[in-house]
Design a protein around this motif. Sequence first.
Motif, mmCIF file in Angstrom:
data_model
loop_
_atom_site.group_PDB
_atom_site.id
_atom_site.type_symbol
_atom_site.label_atom_id
_atom_site.label_comp_id
_atom_site.label_asym_id
_atom_site.label_seq_id
_atom_site.Cartn_x
_atom_site.Cartn_y
_atom_site.Cartn_z
ATOM 1 N N THR A 21 -3.028 -1.842 7.197
ATOM 2 C CA THR A 21 -2.195 -1.207 6.169
ATOM 3 C C THR A 21 -1.530 0.043 6.756
ATOM 4 O OG1 THR A 21 -4.172 -0.172 5.349
ATOM 5 C CG2 THR A 21 -3.415 -2.098 4.164
ATOM 6 N N ILE A 22 -0.730 -0.209 7.788
ATOM 7 C CA ILE A 22 0.050 0.855 8.393
ATOM 8 C C ILE A 22 1.438 0.834 7.762
ATOM 9 C CG2 ILE A 22 -1.193 0.985 10.566
ATOM 10 C CD1 ILE A 22 0.799 -1.040 11.675
ATOM 11 N N VAL A 23 2.285 1.807 8.136
ATOM 12 C CA VAL A 23 3.579 1.946 7.460
ATOM 13 C C VAL A 23 4.332 0.618 7.407
ATOM 14 C CG1 VAL A 23 5.841 3.062 7.581
ATOM 15 C CG2 VAL A 23 3.780 4.380 7.957
ATOM 16 N N ASP A 24 4.356 -0.083 8.537
ATOM 17 C CA ASP A 24 5.171 -1.278 8.590
ATOM 18 C C ASP A 24 4.517 -2.386 9.413
ATOM 19 O OD1 ASP A 24 7.285 -2.961 8.410
ATOM 20 O OD2 ASP A 24 8.759 -1.377 8.715
ATOM 21 N N PRO A 25 3.584 -3.144 8.795
ATOM 22 C CA PRO A 25 2.874 -4.163 9.580
ATOM 23 C C PRO A 25 3.796 -5.188 10.218
ATOM 24 C CG PRO A 25 2.308 -4.323 7.218
ATOM 25 C CD PRO A 25 3.114 -3.079 7.412
ATOM 26 N N PHE B 223 0.839 -1.207 0.000
ATOM 27 C CA PHE B 223 0.000 0.000 0.000
ATOM 28 C C PHE B 223 0.870 1.251 0.000
ATOM 29 C CE2 PHE B 223 -3.300 -2.926 0.734
ATOM 30 C CZ PHE B 223 -4.498 -2.271 0.484
ATOM 31 N N GLU B 224 0.339 2.310 -0.552
ATOM 32 C CA GLU B 224 1.015 3.609 -0.624
ATOM 33 C C GLU B 224 1.541 3.984 0.768
ATOM 34 O OE1 GLU B 224 1.092 5.583 -3.541
ATOM 35 O OE2 GLU B 224 2.367 6.971 -2.410
ATOM 36 N N GLY B 225 2.794 4.325 0.868
ATOM 37 C CA GLY B 225 3.369 4.766 2.146
ATOM 38 C C GLY B 225 3.788 3.622 3.059
ATOM 39 N N CYS B 226 3.544 2.356 2.658
ATOM 40 C CA CYS B 226 3.929 1.222 3.513
ATOM 41 C C CYS B 226 5.320 0.717 3.136
ATOM 42 C CB CYS B 226 2.941 0.071 3.369
ATOM 43 S SG CYS B 226 1.364 0.412 4.130
ATOM 44 N N LEU B 227 6.006 0.116 4.097
ATOM 45 C CA LEU B 227 7.346 -0.412 3.828
ATOM 46 C C LEU B 227 7.331 -1.918 3.600
ATOM 47 C CD1 LEU B 227 9.325 1.551 6.573
ATOM 48 C CD2 LEU B 227 9.261 2.001 4.126
ATOM 49 N N THR B 228 6.411 -2.620 4.245
ATOM 50 C CA THR B 228 6.344 -4.082 4.056
ATOM 51 C C THR B 228 4.963 -4.453 3.525
ATOM 52 O OG1 THR B 228 5.900 -4.244 6.432
ATOM 53 C CG2 THR B 228 8.124 -4.721 5.719
ATOM 54 N N PRO B 229 4.909 -5.452 2.639
ATOM 55 C CA PRO B 229 3.643 -5.767 1.965
ATOM 56 C C PRO B 229 2.633 -6.493 2.848
ATOM 57 C CG PRO B 229 5.409 -7.178 1.147
ATOM 58 C CD PRO B 229 6.031 -6.269 2.150
ATOM 59 N N THR B 230 1.439 -6.577 2.347
ATOM 60 C CA THR B 230 0.404 -7.384 2.977
ATOM 61 C C THR B 230 -0.092 -8.391 1.951
ATOM 62 O OG1 THR B 230 -1.713 -7.363 4.162
ATOM 63 C CG2 THR B 230 -1.486 -5.757 2.422
ATOM 64 N N ILE B 231 -0.991 -9.268 2.381
ATOM 65 C CA ILE B 231 -1.589 -10.196 1.439
ATOM 66 C C ILE B 231 -3.085 -9.914 1.415
ATOM 67 C CG2 ILE B 231 -2.002 -12.105 3.063
ATOM 68 C CD1 ILE B 231 -0.556 -13.749 0.715
ATOM 69 N N GLU B 232 -3.642 -9.924 0.228
ATOM 70 C CA GLU B 232 -5.086 -9.718 0.114
ATOM 71 C C GLU B 232 -5.725 -11.021 -0.316
ATOM 72 O OE1 GLU B 232 -4.642 -5.405 -1.817
ATOM 73 O OE2 GLU B 232 -6.526 -6.386 -2.311
ATOM 74 N N ILE B 233 -6.790 -11.390 0.384
ATOM 75 C CA ILE B 233 -7.546 -12.584 -0.010
ATOM 76 C C ILE B 233 -8.910 -12.080 -0.456
ATOM 77 C CG2 ILE B 233 -8.428 -14.851 0.684
ATOM 78 C CD1 ILE B 233 -6.224 -15.019 2.772
ATOM 79 N N SER B 234 -9.180 -12.235 -1.749
ATOM 80 C CA SER B 234 -10.410 -11.710 -2.356
ATOM 81 C C SER B 234 -10.691 -10.275 -1.904
ATOM 82 C CB SER B 234 -11.582 -12.635 -2.052
ATOM 83 O OG SER B 234 -11.372 -13.856 -2.704
ATOM 84 N N GLY B 235 -9.668 -9.446 -1.971
ATOM 85 C CA GLY B 235 -9.822 -8.011 -1.713
ATOM 86 C C GLY B 235 -9.708 -7.604 -0.253
ATOM 87 N N ILE B 236 -9.627 -8.577 0.657
ATOM 88 C CA ILE B 236 -9.532 -8.208 2.088
ATOM 89 C C ILE B 236 -8.092 -8.389 2.543
ATOM 90 C CG2 ILE B 236 -10.301 -8.807 4.429
ATOM 91 C CD1 ILE B 236 -12.937 -9.669 3.017
ATOM 92 N N HIS B 237 -7.479 -7.278 3.018
ATOM 93 C CA HIS B 237 -6.077 -7.423 3.397
ATOM 94 C C HIS B 237 -5.940 -8.020 4.787
ATOM 95 C CE1 HIS B 237 -6.724 -3.395 5.056
ATOM 96 N NE2 HIS B 237 -7.171 -3.083 3.878
ATOM 97 N N MET B 238 -4.885 -8.821 4.942
ATOM 98 C CA MET B 238 -4.709 -9.626 6.149
ATOM 99 C C MET B 238 -3.847 -8.942 7.218
ATOM 100 S SD MET B 238 -6.357 -12.524 6.005
ATOM 101 C CE MET B 238 -7.768 -12.068 5.015
ATOM 102 N N ASP C 84 2.985 -3.792 13.899
ATOM 103 C CA ASP C 84 1.806 -4.513 14.338
ATOM 104 C C ASP C 84 2.140 -5.907 14.865
ATOM 105 O OD1 ASP C 84 -0.872 -4.008 14.551
ATOM 106 O OD2 ASP C 84 -1.356 -5.299 12.850
ATOM 107 N N ALA C 85 2.904 -6.652 14.055
ATOM 108 C CA ALA C 85 3.221 -8.035 14.437
ATOM 109 C C ALA C 85 4.026 -8.040 15.747
ATOM 110 C CB ALA C 85 4.011 -8.709 13.322
#
Length: 296
Positions: free
Chosen positions: A125-129, A107-122, A133-134
Motif C-alpha cells: 500500500t505505497i503511493v502507487d503500486p 488506501f489513504e495517500g495512494c493513487l492506484t487501488p489494490t485488491i483485498e482478499i478477506s482483508g489481506i491486500h494484494m 512496485d509492479a
Amino acid sequence: MTPSREFRFKYKNLPVFSGKMILNLLNSSTGFFKIDSSLGAKLREISVRILGDSIVFQTENFEIDVSRESISQIVKNPRRIYGLTKSGFLPLVLMDRDNKYYQLTLFEGCLTPTIEISGIHMHRTIVDPLFVDAKQKVLALKPKPKSEVLEICTGLGYSTYWLIRRKCHVISIEKSREVLELASWNPWSRHLKHVEILLGDATKVLQYLPDKRFSYVFHDPPRISIAPELYSSEFYSEIHRVMRPKGILFHYVGEPGKKRGKRYLRGVLRRLESAGFRILRYDARSRGITAVCIKR
Ligand SMILES: C[S@@+](CC[C@H](N)C(=O)[O-])C[C@H]1O[C@@H](n2cnc3c(N)ncnc32)[C@H](O)[C@@H]1O
C-alpha cells in the motif's frame, strides 16, 4: 478437458469513486462541479449538481438523481471503491462460494487501488503500486521485446501492464473470477483486454501447458501462508518444465526476515534449485528472486 477457461476481460468503463470522494460530496451543501470518475486515470469527468437533499450525477450515458440519505446508507467506507450505475452506487465487494470476500480499495495517500482478499491486500500500500512496485518487478525480469511470458497470478494486472509495455506476448493465469470481475471496474486495469487470461488454479493449469514453451515466467503469488501450493517443489518443477533452457524466472518472495523468518527464503531457494533452477539474485527493490532454468 483443461482445468481453466479463457477469460474474456471486458473493461466496464463506468464511473468509479473512492468512498472518501463521495463522502466529501455529502459534506458540500450546494454547488455544480465536474469531478474525475476514473480514480485519477483522467479517462472522464462527470458533472455533479448538489441541490439540497439530492445529488444529480450526469454521465455521458445517463443521469441519476440520488438522495443524500440513500448515498449515506451505501457509502460508509472511505477506502472502498464504489461504481455508479443507472441504479445508483454499488460497493465493489464480492463474496465467493467459500465466503472469502474481495474488495477494491484505495488506501489513504495512494493513487492506484489494490485488491483485498478477506482483508489481506494484494499489493504494497505505497503511493502507487502500479507505477512503482509492479514496474520494479518487471524490471527485475527484463524480458526481451516480443518474447512470450507466462504470468502466474494476474491480480489487477499491474505487472501485466509493464510486461505489455515491454511488447511481450503475455499469457496470464488467475484463480479467482471475483478478482477479475473487480479488475474490470478498475480504470488502471483496462489494459487486461490485450492479454490472454486463463482462469483457473495455476497448479492445475500448468499441467496442461506444453514443455519448454516460455522464455520467461513472472510469478507474483500471495504470501506463502495464504498460498503454500505456489511455493511447493511440485509447482516449481512444473514451472521448470514449461520453460525453455536458459529461460528466466522472476519470483516475488517479499522481504524475508522482516515479517517472515529467513528460513522461509532458504526453503524457497532450496526447492527452486532442486527443481532445476540456478539462482541469479535477490533484488531488494522488487523483493523478488530471479533464477535461470537449467536443462541438460
Ligand atoms: C499478489 S496478487 C498478484 C498481483 C498482480 N501481479 C498485479 O500486478 O496486480 C496475487 C493473485 O494471485 C491469485 N492467486 C492465488 N492463488 C492462485 C492460484 N493457485 N493460481 C492462480 N492465481 C492465484 C490471487 O487471486 C491474487 O489475485
